[in-house]
Design an enzyme around this catalytic site. Structure first.
Site, PDB file in Angstrom:
ATOM      1  N   SER A 179       0.834  -1.197   0.000  1.00 36.79           N
ATOM      2  CA  SER A 179       0.000   0.000   0.000  1.00 36.79           C
ATOM      3  C   SER A 179       0.873   1.252   0.000  1.00 36.79           C
ATOM      4  CB  SER A 179      -0.949  -0.051   1.199  1.00 36.79           C
ATOM      5  OG  SER A 179      -1.944   0.931   1.106  1.00 36.79           O
ATOM      6  N   ASP A 225      -8.624  -5.067  -6.388  1.00 36.94           N
ATOM      7  CA  ASP A 225      -8.123  -4.049  -5.460  1.00 36.94           C
ATOM      8  C   ASP A 225      -8.158  -2.673  -6.121  1.00 36.94           C
ATOM      9  OD1 ASP A 225      -6.923  -2.568  -3.498  1.00 36.94           O
ATOM     10  OD2 ASP A 225      -5.003  -3.629  -3.553  1.00 36.94           O
ATOM     11  N   HIS A 266      -7.619  -5.645  -0.482  1.00 32.85           N
ATOM     12  CA  HIS A 266      -6.369  -4.897  -0.310  1.00 32.85           C
ATOM     13  C   HIS A 266      -5.524  -5.450   0.832  1.00 32.85           C
ATOM     14  CE1 HIS A 266      -3.707  -1.500  -0.815  1.00 32.85           C
ATOM     15  NE2 HIS A 266      -3.864  -1.123   0.441  1.00 32.85           N
TER      16      HIS A 266
END
Length: 528
Positions: free
Chosen positions: A337, A394, A459
């Site tokens: 991320s 995602d 995610h």
């Protein structure tokens, strides 16, 4: 290993005796009425009861028997049926769907299936030796942009990807165990529990936001504490310090692991999504390299008592290069991320700080776009290799910038519109582009996750590692012998795991509230 045979104890004989009439007309191969030569014996109720007892005893033995580690050898047609076929025929004949607390087909309740499911849901480790990468380590590190290794996915590369993902998980665990950073004094060194004991941590890394919340926020909500701090521990530098592992990998590896977004100010930086130049020097000969404002801020800003992420990484890597001068080295940067975005900036910074820099590679999970096409070209020119692991479901991997897929962008540039697109790249403040090579996985391919799993699950880092572990090729189903444990997915993403497996976890009496896990110098094998 816990026994699962107790789910159907033999002392429930009265249940089967009550249903004996249904067995007699079910057409089961175990039904003596289907065998003409023994019909006369069935007139005796005592003999029939003894036969039923024998069948139940055999069933209990099968349910208690541990599944073998390898598939049984297939025999030629006409030979004696295998144990698996016998078990399947026995279970079908007894019609257990009517008495078992489940709604799936009989074949999903076979002893082999349940024993394998128990291993997946439990934390019992299954280890296998790591293959020697030897002279091919540069290829696995991206020297040829992982050509020929991704589809189908090479088993050695799969293990390396999962291993680097475990380093990121260690960063998450370390941060959340003590997220606060003192604003009045320099932080103490942190203890990071690494998943691989052949590595040792040499440096803690901090990211600092250039923005802050108004003072009245602290007055109104003093309980926010670490969520509003400007500087936060974000990762670490580690180096392989085990001779056997160095020999296996073919080099001494330096790892930089970075976690994802955690604090309010980090989220605030994420939303500062205008592209800004990486340097003040303007280059008119080619597209200027630009990156997201918030990412660059977290990378370059220093705190009251901590260096900037850029400065601390460069200083530590240079120290290690000097310490291990003369050895074969590699630098691997891995992040999830926000950490995936910062990993690209770290790779760019390291590639510029020394002429004799070892090979630099980035393994990113669920990373957003970071810069424009000029930044992508800039990294390629510096020979920074990037492998992006992307979940098709995602949405984070498709922001910031315009919602244009990479495939469509390639088609437009190949259709003669490249000149117009290049002009837009230089002038538009949201003209983002991805960097590197993509390995695409998909939540829908997992037999354990719901196809409509929510954004958080798609995610989630553990979900990514689960999908990588089961990925074989884009045109192949999920790998049947994937060995990565499902325990964490069930513990943290239970609402996104199919009901069948949550029900079976309960029926297997697994403790879903355990917080500790025994670490080992050898990871559970994701090899095929």
């Amino acid at each position: 290993m816990m026994q699962i045979g107790s789910t159907l104890p033999a002392n429930n004989l009265h249940l089967f005796q009550a249903r004996r009439a249904s067995f007699n007309c079910s057409g089961s191969p175990l039904n003596p009425l289907n065998r003409p030569q023994v019909q006369a014996q069935n007139a005796n109720p005592v003999a029939s009861t003894e036969v039923t007892k024998k069948h139940l005893s055999n069933l209990e033995k099968l349910l208690q028997k541990q599944a073998p580690d390898q598939e049984p050898v297939q025999k030629e047609s006409g030979s004696v049926p295998s144990l698996e076929n016998k078990a399947k025929g026995l279970l079908e004949g007894l019609n257990l769907a009517r008495v078992w607390p489940g709604k799936k087909a009989i074949e999903e309740m076979s002893p082999r299936h349940l024993n394998r499911l128990q291993r997946l849901l439990s934390k019992s480790a299954e280890y296998s030796p790591r293959n020697n990468l030897g002279s091919r380590w540069r290829e696995y590190h991206g020297s040829r942009d992982w050509e020929g290794l991704l589809d189908p996915l090479d088993e050695n590369l799969r293990r390396e990807i999962v291993r680097y993902g475990e380093f990121i998980q260690a960063a998450y665990h370390c941060f959340h165990s003590d997220p606060a950073t003192s604003a009045d004094e320099a932080p103490w060194p942190r203890h990071v529990v690494l998943p691989d004991r052949s590595y040792k941590v040499t440096k803690s890394l901090y990211a600092t936001s250039s923005i802050g919340l108004p003072k009245w926020v602290d007055d109104v909500a003093p309980d926010l504490e670490w969520m509003t701090q400007r500087s936060s521990w974000i990762g670490y530098v580690a180096v392989c310090d085990d001779k056997r592992e160095i020999q296996r990998m073919g080099r001494r590896d330096i790892v930089i692991a970075l976690r994802g977004t955690a604090t309010c100010l980090e989220w605030g930086e994420n939303f500062r999504n205008l592209l800004v130049p990486m340097s003040e020097e303007k280059d008119d000969t080619e597209a200027q390299s630009k990156v997201e404002c918030g990412f660059l801020s977290l990378f370059k800003t220093h705190g009251a008592h901590v260096e900037s992420l850029a400065q601390s990484v460069v200083e530590e890597v240079q120290r290690l290069l000097e310490k291990y001068k003369g050895e074969t080295l590699s630098i691997t940067i891995t992040g999830h991320s926000l950490g995936a975005a910062l990993a690209l900036l770290v790779g760019d910074e390291l590639s510029s700080c020394s002429i004799n820099m070892p090979p630099v590679s980035v393994f990113s999970f669920g990373g957003p776009r970071v810069g424009n096409r000029g930044f992508a070209n800039h990294l390629n020119a510096k020979n920074v290799k990037v492998l992006r692991i992307v979940n098709s479901q995602d949405i984070i991997t498709r922001v910031p910038g315009m919602f244009v897929s990479e495939e469509l962008d390639k088609q437009l540039r190949g259709s003669g519109a490249s000149a117009v697109l290049n002009m837009l790249d230089n002038s538009m403040p949201w003209a983002y582009a991805h960097v590197g090579t993509e390995l695409k996985v998909d939540t829908k391919m997992s037999p354990f996750l719901k196809p409509n799993a929510d954004v958080a699950c798609c995610h989630d880092l553990e979900a990514y590692l689960h999908l990588v572990d089961g990925f074989m090729a884009s045109n192949c189903p999920f790998r049947a012998n994937a060995k990565r444990s499902l325990w964490k997915l069930l513990n943290e993403q239970r609402s996104n795991v199919k009901m069948l497996y949550t029900n079976k976890a309960k029926s297997l009496s697994l403790n879903m509230d355990r917080d500790t896990m025994n670490m080992s110098s050898c990871l559970p094998s994701p090899s095929s």
